[in-house]
Design an enzyme around this catalytic site. Structure first.
Site, short mmCIF file in Angstrom:
data_model
loop_
_atom_site.label_atom_id
_atom_site.label_comp_id
_atom_site.label_asym_id
_atom_site.label_seq_id
_atom_site.Cartn_x
_atom_site.Cartn_y
_atom_site.Cartn_z
N CYS A 131 6.71 -4.04 4.51
CA CYS A 131 5.55 -4.71 3.93
C CYS A 131 5.24 -4.18 2.53
O CYS A 131 4.62 -3.13 2.38
CB CYS A 131 4.34 -4.53 4.84
N CYS A 134 1.55 -3.89 1.67
CA CYS A 134 0.86 -2.73 2.24
C CYS A 134 1.26 -1.44 1.51
O CYS A 134 0.42 -0.59 1.26
CB CYS A 134 1.21 -2.51 3.71
N ASP A 135 2.54 -1.29 1.23
CA ASP A 135 3.04 0.03 0.83
C ASP A 135 3.55 0.12 -0.61
O ASP A 135 3.89 1.21 -1.07
CB ASP A 135 4.19 0.45 1.79
#
Ligand code: NAP
Length: 304
Positions: A131, A134-135
Protein backbone atom coordinates in the site's frame (compact mmCIF):
# COMPACT_ATOMS: atom_id res chain seq x y z
CA UNK A 1 -33.81 -13.62 15.65
CA UNK A 2 -31.44 -10.66 15.97
CA UNK A 3 -31.81 -7.43 14.04
CA UNK A 4 -28.30 -7.04 12.63
CA UNK A 5 -25.34 -9.36 12.23
CA UNK A 6 -22.08 -7.83 10.99
CA UNK A 7 -19.43 -10.02 9.44
CA UNK A 8 -15.90 -8.61 9.48
CA UNK A 9 -13.96 -6.31 11.80
CA UNK A 10 -12.18 -3.75 9.65
CA UNK A 11 -13.09 -0.04 9.66
CA UNK A 12 -16.31 -0.82 7.73
CA UNK A 13 -17.52 -3.46 10.18
CA UNK A 14 -16.75 -1.47 13.33
CA UNK A 15 -18.33 1.70 11.95
CA UNK A 16 -21.45 -0.26 10.99
CA UNK A 17 -21.49 -1.64 14.55
CA UNK A 18 -21.15 1.80 16.15
CA UNK A 19 -24.07 3.15 14.11
CA UNK A 20 -26.25 0.07 14.52
CA UNK A 21 -25.61 -0.08 18.26
CA UNK A 22 -26.40 3.60 18.70
CA UNK A 23 -29.65 2.98 16.80
CA UNK A 24 -30.50 0.37 19.49
CA UNK A 25 -30.33 -2.49 17.01
CA UNK A 26 -28.14 -4.61 19.35
CA UNK A 27 -25.75 -5.76 16.62
CA UNK A 28 -23.63 -8.86 16.86
CA UNK A 29 -20.26 -8.65 15.11
CA UNK A 30 -18.14 -11.60 14.02
CA UNK A 31 -14.47 -10.63 14.05
CA UNK A 32 -13.19 -13.37 11.77
CA UNK A 33 -9.84 -15.09 11.69
CA UNK A 34 -7.85 -11.89 11.15
CA UNK A 35 -9.52 -9.36 13.48
CA UNK A 36 -8.99 -5.78 12.38
CA UNK A 37 -8.28 -6.65 8.76
CA UNK A 38 -5.65 -5.06 6.57
CA UNK A 39 -4.85 -2.21 8.97
CA UNK A 40 -3.41 -4.73 11.39
CA UNK A 41 -0.44 -5.12 9.04
CA UNK A 42 0.08 -1.37 8.62
CA UNK A 43 2.28 0.68 10.89
CA UNK A 44 1.57 4.40 11.04
CA UNK A 45 -1.81 5.56 9.70
CA UNK A 46 -1.52 9.26 9.00
CA UNK A 47 -4.47 9.82 6.70
CA UNK A 48 -7.37 8.77 8.95
CA UNK A 49 -9.04 12.04 9.95
CA UNK A 50 -9.00 12.88 13.63
CA UNK A 51 -5.48 11.80 14.56
CA UNK A 52 -3.26 14.82 14.27
CA UNK A 53 -0.04 12.87 14.90
CA UNK A 54 -1.20 9.68 13.17
CA UNK A 55 -2.01 6.39 14.84
CA UNK A 56 -0.68 2.86 14.53
CA UNK A 57 -2.98 0.63 12.43
CA UNK A 58 -3.59 -1.95 15.20
CA UNK A 59 -4.27 0.83 17.72
CA UNK A 60 -6.84 2.41 15.42
CA UNK A 61 -8.62 -0.91 15.14
CA UNK A 62 -8.54 -1.32 18.91
CA UNK A 63 -10.07 2.14 19.39
CA UNK A 64 -12.85 1.40 16.89
CA UNK A 65 -13.52 -1.94 18.60
CA UNK A 66 -13.78 -0.29 22.02
CA UNK A 67 -16.08 2.38 20.63
CA UNK A 68 -18.40 -0.28 19.15
CA UNK A 69 -18.31 -2.22 22.41
CA UNK A 70 -19.11 0.87 24.46
CA UNK A 71 -22.49 1.13 22.75
CA UNK A 72 -23.29 -2.52 23.36
CA UNK A 73 -22.08 -4.40 20.28
CA UNK A 74 -21.86 -8.12 21.01
CA UNK A 75 -18.56 -9.40 19.69
CA UNK A 76 -17.89 -12.97 18.60
CA UNK A 77 -14.19 -13.67 18.14
CA UNK A 78 -14.62 -16.26 15.44
CA UNK A 79 -15.17 -16.77 11.73
CA UNK A 80 -18.58 -17.16 10.19
CA UNK A 81 -18.43 -20.53 8.49
CA UNK A 82 -21.67 -20.33 6.55
CA UNK A 83 -24.38 -17.87 5.69
CA UNK A 84 -27.74 -18.66 4.15
CA UNK A 85 -31.11 -17.05 3.61
CA UNK A 86 -33.96 -18.36 5.77
CA UNK A 87 -37.55 -17.30 6.36
CA UNK A 88 -37.45 -13.73 7.69
CA UNK A 89 -33.70 -13.25 7.42
CA UNK A 90 -30.44 -15.16 7.53
CA UNK A 91 -28.81 -18.02 9.35
CA UNK A 92 -25.12 -17.88 10.21
CA UNK A 93 -22.98 -20.63 11.65
CA UNK A 94 -19.91 -19.68 13.66
CA UNK A 95 -17.81 -21.93 15.84
CA UNK A 96 -20.47 -24.63 15.67
CA UNK A 97 -23.21 -22.31 16.89
CA UNK A 98 -26.15 -21.12 14.82
CA UNK A 99 -27.26 -17.48 14.82
CA UNK A 100 -30.23 -15.86 13.10
CA UNK A 101 -30.52 -12.25 12.00
CA UNK A 102 -33.03 -10.23 10.01
CA UNK A 103 -30.25 -8.31 8.27
CA UNK A 104 -26.61 -9.01 7.56
CA UNK A 105 -23.89 -6.46 6.93
CA UNK A 106 -21.05 -7.99 5.01
CA UNK A 107 -17.73 -6.26 5.68
CA UNK A 108 -15.27 -9.05 5.03
CA UNK A 109 -12.81 -6.82 3.18
CA UNK A 110 -10.23 -7.76 0.61
CA UNK A 111 -6.83 -9.28 0.76
CA UNK A 112 -3.88 -7.72 -1.05
CA UNK A 113 -2.29 -10.34 -3.21
CA UNK A 114 1.24 -11.13 -2.12
CA UNK A 115 4.22 -12.30 -4.13
CA UNK A 116 4.27 -15.46 -2.05
CA UNK A 117 7.87 -15.24 -0.84
CA UNK A 118 8.98 -16.32 2.63
CA UNK A 119 11.14 -13.17 2.93
CA UNK A 120 8.14 -11.02 1.97
CA UNK A 121 6.29 -12.30 5.05
CA UNK A 122 9.28 -11.81 7.31
CA UNK A 123 9.94 -8.22 6.17
CA UNK A 124 6.31 -7.13 5.86
CA UNK A 125 6.01 -3.66 7.43
CA UNK A 126 9.81 -3.33 7.42
CA UNK A 127 10.26 -2.22 3.84
CA UNK A 128 7.76 -4.60 2.26
CA UNK A 129 4.31 -3.16 1.68
CA UNK A 130 1.25 -3.56 -0.48
CA UNK A 131 0.00 0.00 0.00
CA UNK A 132 1.87 3.04 -1.31
CA UNK A 133 -0.80 5.42 0.01
CA UNK A 134 -0.27 4.04 3.52
CA UNK A 135 3.49 3.65 3.57
CA UNK A 136 4.96 5.80 0.78
CA UNK A 137 5.79 8.62 3.14
CA UNK A 138 8.37 6.47 4.92
CA UNK A 139 10.46 6.20 1.75
CA UNK A 140 11.54 9.82 1.41
CA UNK A 141 14.74 9.97 -0.62
CA UNK A 142 14.90 6.14 -0.85
CA UNK A 143 14.91 3.69 -3.74
CA UNK A 144 11.95 1.34 -4.09
CA UNK A 145 10.64 -1.42 -6.30
CA UNK A 146 7.00 -1.68 -7.34
CA UNK A 147 5.89 -5.04 -8.74
CA UNK A 148 2.99 -5.28 -11.21
CA UNK A 149 1.74 -4.14 -14.59
CA UNK A 150 -1.85 -3.06 -13.93
CA UNK A 151 -3.40 0.29 -13.04
CA UNK A 152 -2.52 -0.19 -9.37
CA UNK A 153 1.16 -0.60 -10.17
CA UNK A 154 1.08 2.52 -12.37
CA UNK A 155 -0.72 4.50 -9.71
CA UNK A 156 1.51 3.31 -6.88
CA UNK A 157 4.70 3.98 -8.88
CA UNK A 158 3.62 7.50 -9.77
CA UNK A 159 2.52 8.18 -6.20
CA UNK A 160 5.80 6.91 -4.76
CA UNK A 161 7.85 9.32 -6.89
CA UNK A 162 6.58 12.07 -4.56
CA UNK A 163 8.77 10.60 -1.86
CA UNK A 164 11.26 8.14 -3.32
CA UNK A 165 14.42 9.14 -5.11
CA UNK A 166 13.91 6.39 -7.67
CA UNK A 167 11.14 3.88 -8.39
CA UNK A 168 11.91 0.68 -10.27
CA UNK A 169 8.75 -0.80 -11.78
CA UNK A 170 9.28 -4.52 -12.17
CA UNK A 171 6.89 -6.37 -14.47
CA UNK A 172 6.88 -10.02 -15.45
CA UNK A 173 6.01 -9.40 -19.10
CA UNK A 174 7.09 -6.94 -21.82
CA UNK A 175 3.85 -4.96 -21.86
CA UNK A 176 1.51 -3.53 -19.26
CA UNK A 177 -2.18 -4.33 -18.89
CA UNK A 178 -2.77 -0.90 -17.36
CA UNK A 179 -4.81 1.77 -19.14
CA UNK A 180 -2.81 3.71 -21.73
CA UNK A 181 -3.09 7.04 -19.98
CA UNK A 182 -1.63 5.62 -16.77
CA UNK A 183 1.14 3.82 -18.67
CA UNK A 184 2.01 7.03 -20.49
CA UNK A 185 2.24 8.91 -17.22
CA UNK A 186 4.63 6.31 -15.83
CA UNK A 187 6.77 6.20 -18.96
CA UNK A 188 7.08 10.00 -18.96
CA UNK A 189 8.17 10.14 -15.33
CA UNK A 190 11.99 10.48 -15.13
CA UNK A 191 12.02 9.04 -11.61
CA UNK A 192 10.53 5.72 -12.78
CA UNK A 193 12.61 3.05 -14.48
CA UNK A 194 10.78 0.08 -15.94
CA UNK A 195 12.35 -3.34 -15.65
CA UNK A 196 10.56 -5.66 -18.09
CA UNK A 197 10.28 -9.44 -18.14
CA UNK A 198 11.41 -9.72 -14.56
CA UNK A 199 10.27 -11.14 -11.25
CA UNK A 200 11.33 -10.48 -7.69
CA UNK A 201 12.40 -13.92 -6.51
CA UNK A 202 13.70 -12.93 -3.07
CA UNK A 203 13.89 -9.96 -0.72
CA UNK A 204 16.98 -9.56 1.42
CA UNK A 205 17.59 -7.89 4.78
CA UNK A 206 17.58 -8.63 8.48
CA UNK A 207 15.84 -5.79 10.33
CA UNK A 208 14.68 -4.08 7.14
CA UNK A 209 14.82 -4.51 3.39
CA UNK A 210 18.28 -3.95 1.92
CA UNK A 211 18.11 -5.65 -1.48
CA UNK A 212 15.96 -7.67 -3.86
CA UNK A 213 16.84 -10.53 -6.14
CA UNK A 214 15.52 -10.03 -9.67
CA UNK A 215 15.22 -12.73 -12.27
CA UNK A 216 14.92 -11.98 -15.95
CA UNK A 217 12.46 -14.60 -17.09
CA UNK A 218 13.57 -14.42 -20.72
CA UNK A 219 17.30 -14.87 -20.18
CA UNK A 220 17.08 -16.66 -16.81
CA UNK A 221 19.71 -14.30 -15.41
CA UNK A 222 19.42 -13.30 -11.73
CA UNK A 223 20.91 -10.29 -10.02
CA UNK A 224 20.90 -8.69 -6.61
CA UNK A 225 19.74 -5.11 -6.50
CA UNK A 226 20.23 -2.86 -3.45
CA UNK A 227 16.81 -1.43 -2.52
CA UNK A 228 15.01 0.10 0.47
CA UNK A 229 11.45 -0.99 -0.21
CA UNK A 230 9.36 -3.46 -2.20
CA UNK A 231 5.72 -2.70 -2.97
CA UNK A 232 3.58 -5.48 -4.43
CA UNK A 233 0.82 -3.92 -6.54
CA UNK A 234 -0.44 -7.10 -8.10
CA UNK A 235 -4.10 -6.72 -7.24
CA UNK A 236 -6.51 -7.40 -4.40
CA UNK A 237 -8.96 -10.23 -3.98
CA UNK A 238 -12.28 -9.52 -2.23
CA UNK A 239 -13.14 -11.97 0.55
CA UNK A 240 -16.36 -13.35 -0.86
CA UNK A 241 -16.27 -17.07 -0.05
CA UNK A 242 -19.27 -16.70 2.32
CA UNK A 243 -21.56 -15.16 -0.27
CA UNK A 244 -20.54 -16.93 -3.45
CA UNK A 245 -23.71 -18.18 -5.08
CA UNK A 246 -25.86 -16.04 -2.76
CA UNK A 247 -25.23 -12.53 -4.00
CA UNK A 248 -24.41 -10.85 -7.32
CA UNK A 249 -20.70 -10.29 -7.90
CA UNK A 250 -19.11 -8.14 -10.61
CA UNK A 251 -16.66 -9.46 -13.19
CA UNK A 252 -13.76 -8.92 -10.75
CA UNK A 253 -15.54 -10.83 -7.96
CA UNK A 254 -16.57 -7.81 -5.85
CA UNK A 255 -20.06 -7.71 -4.31
CA UNK A 256 -22.38 -5.54 -6.37
CA UNK A 257 -24.18 -2.83 -4.43
CA UNK A 258 -26.85 -0.52 -5.74
CA UNK A 259 -25.16 2.79 -6.70
CA UNK A 260 -25.28 5.25 -3.81
CA UNK A 261 -26.24 2.57 -1.28
CA UNK A 262 -24.93 -0.61 0.32
CA UNK A 263 -27.90 -2.74 -0.77
CA UNK A 264 -27.09 -5.95 -2.60
CA UNK A 265 -29.52 -7.87 -4.79
CA UNK A 266 -30.51 -9.94 -1.72
CA UNK A 267 -33.05 -8.07 0.46
CA UNK A 268 -31.65 -7.52 3.95
CA UNK A 269 -28.05 -8.19 2.93
CA UNK A 270 -25.81 -5.12 2.82
CA UNK A 271 -22.17 -4.88 1.83
CA UNK A 272 -19.63 -2.24 2.79
CA UNK A 273 -15.88 -1.66 2.73
CA UNK A 274 -13.39 -3.31 0.44
CA UNK A 275 -15.52 -6.37 -0.32
CA UNK A 276 -17.61 -4.10 -2.56
CA UNK A 277 -15.04 -1.44 -3.46
CA UNK A 278 -12.33 -2.10 -6.02
CA UNK A 279 -11.74 1.59 -6.55
CA UNK A 280 -10.98 3.62 -3.40
CA UNK A 281 -9.98 0.97 -0.85
CA UNK A 282 -9.18 3.42 1.96
CA UNK A 283 -9.90 2.98 5.67
CA UNK A 284 -11.96 6.14 5.70
CA UNK A 285 -14.06 5.19 2.65
CA UNK A 286 -14.62 1.75 4.20
CA UNK A 287 -15.75 3.43 7.43
CA UNK A 288 -18.05 5.69 5.40
CA UNK A 289 -19.76 2.78 3.69
CA UNK A 290 -19.97 0.98 7.06
CA UNK A 291 -22.02 3.90 8.32
CA UNK A 292 -24.18 3.72 5.18
CA UNK A 293 -24.76 -0.01 5.69
CA UNK A 294 -26.02 0.50 9.25
CA UNK A 295 -28.36 3.27 8.11
CA UNK A 296 -29.56 1.13 5.18
CA UNK A 297 -30.18 -1.82 7.54
CA UNK A 298 -32.05 0.40 9.98
CA UNK A 299 -34.30 1.67 7.19
CA UNK A 300 -34.86 -1.86 5.93
CA UNK A 301 -35.86 -3.04 9.41
CA UNK A 302 -38.22 -0.15 10.00
CA UNK A 303 -39.90 -0.94 6.67
CA UNK A 304 -40.43 -4.58 7.72
P1 NAP B 1 -4.70 -6.12 -12.17
O1 NAP B 1 -5.27 -5.25 -13.25
O2 NAP B 1 -5.23 -7.48 -11.98
O3 NAP B 1 -3.13 -6.20 -12.45
C1 NAP B 1 -2.31 -6.99 -11.67
C2 NAP B 1 -0.91 -6.92 -12.26
O4 NAP B 1 -0.04 -7.63 -11.41
C3 NAP B 1 -0.80 -7.53 -13.66
O5 NAP B 1 0.04 -6.74 -14.46
C4 NAP B 1 -0.20 -8.89 -13.38
O6 NAP B 1 0.67 -9.33 -14.39
C5 NAP B 1 0.63 -8.64 -12.15
N1 NAP B 1 0.73 -9.82 -11.30
C6 NAP B 1 -0.28 -10.57 -10.82
N2 NAP B 1 0.18 -11.55 -10.03
C7 NAP B 1 1.53 -11.41 -10.03
C8 NAP B 1 2.59 -12.10 -9.40
N3 NAP B 1 2.37 -13.16 -8.60
N4 NAP B 1 3.86 -11.70 -9.63
C9 NAP B 1 4.11 -10.62 -10.41
N5 NAP B 1 3.16 -9.92 -11.03
C10 NAP B 1 1.88 -10.31 -10.84
O7 NAP B 1 -4.81 -5.43 -10.71
P2 NAP B 1 -4.79 -3.90 -10.31
O8 NAP B 1 -3.71 -3.18 -11.03
O9 NAP B 1 -4.83 -3.85 -8.83
O10 NAP B 1 -6.17 -3.36 -10.85
C11 NAP B 1 -7.39 -3.97 -10.40
C12 NAP B 1 -8.56 -3.23 -11.00
O11 NAP B 1 -8.68 -1.94 -10.40
C13 NAP B 1 -8.39 -2.98 -12.51
O12 NAP B 1 -9.63 -3.12 -13.12
C14 NAP B 1 -7.92 -1.56 -12.59
O13 NAP B 1 -8.28 -0.93 -13.80
C15 NAP B 1 -8.61 -0.93 -11.38
N6 NAP B 1 -7.82 0.20 -10.90
C16 NAP B 1 -8.08 1.41 -11.42
C17 NAP B 1 -7.36 2.50 -11.01
C18 NAP B 1 -7.67 3.83 -11.58
O14 NAP B 1 -8.35 3.90 -12.58
N7 NAP B 1 -7.22 4.90 -10.98
C19 NAP B 1 -6.31 2.35 -10.09
C20 NAP B 1 -6.05 1.08 -9.58
C21 NAP B 1 -6.81 0.01 -10.01
P3 NAP B 1 0.12 -9.75 -15.86
O15 NAP B 1 -0.21 -8.46 -16.53
O16 NAP B 1 1.25 -10.48 -16.45
O17 NAP B 1 -1.09 -10.61 -15.59
Amino acid sequence: MRSVAIIGSGPAGWTAAIYAARASLNPILFEGSEPGGQLMTTTEVENFPGFIHGIQGPELMQVLREQAKRFGTEIVSAMVESLKQVEGGFELVSNGQTYRAQTVILSTGATAKRLGLESEKRLYGRGVSACATCDGFFFKGKNVIVVGGGDSAMEESSFLTRFAEKVYLVHRRDSFRASKIMQDRVKANPKIEIIWNSEVTDILGEEKVTAAVLKNIVTGETREMPIDGVFAAIGHAPNISLVQGLVDLDEKGYVVTLPGSTRTNVPGLFACGDVQDAKYRQAITAAGTGCMAALDAERFLSGH
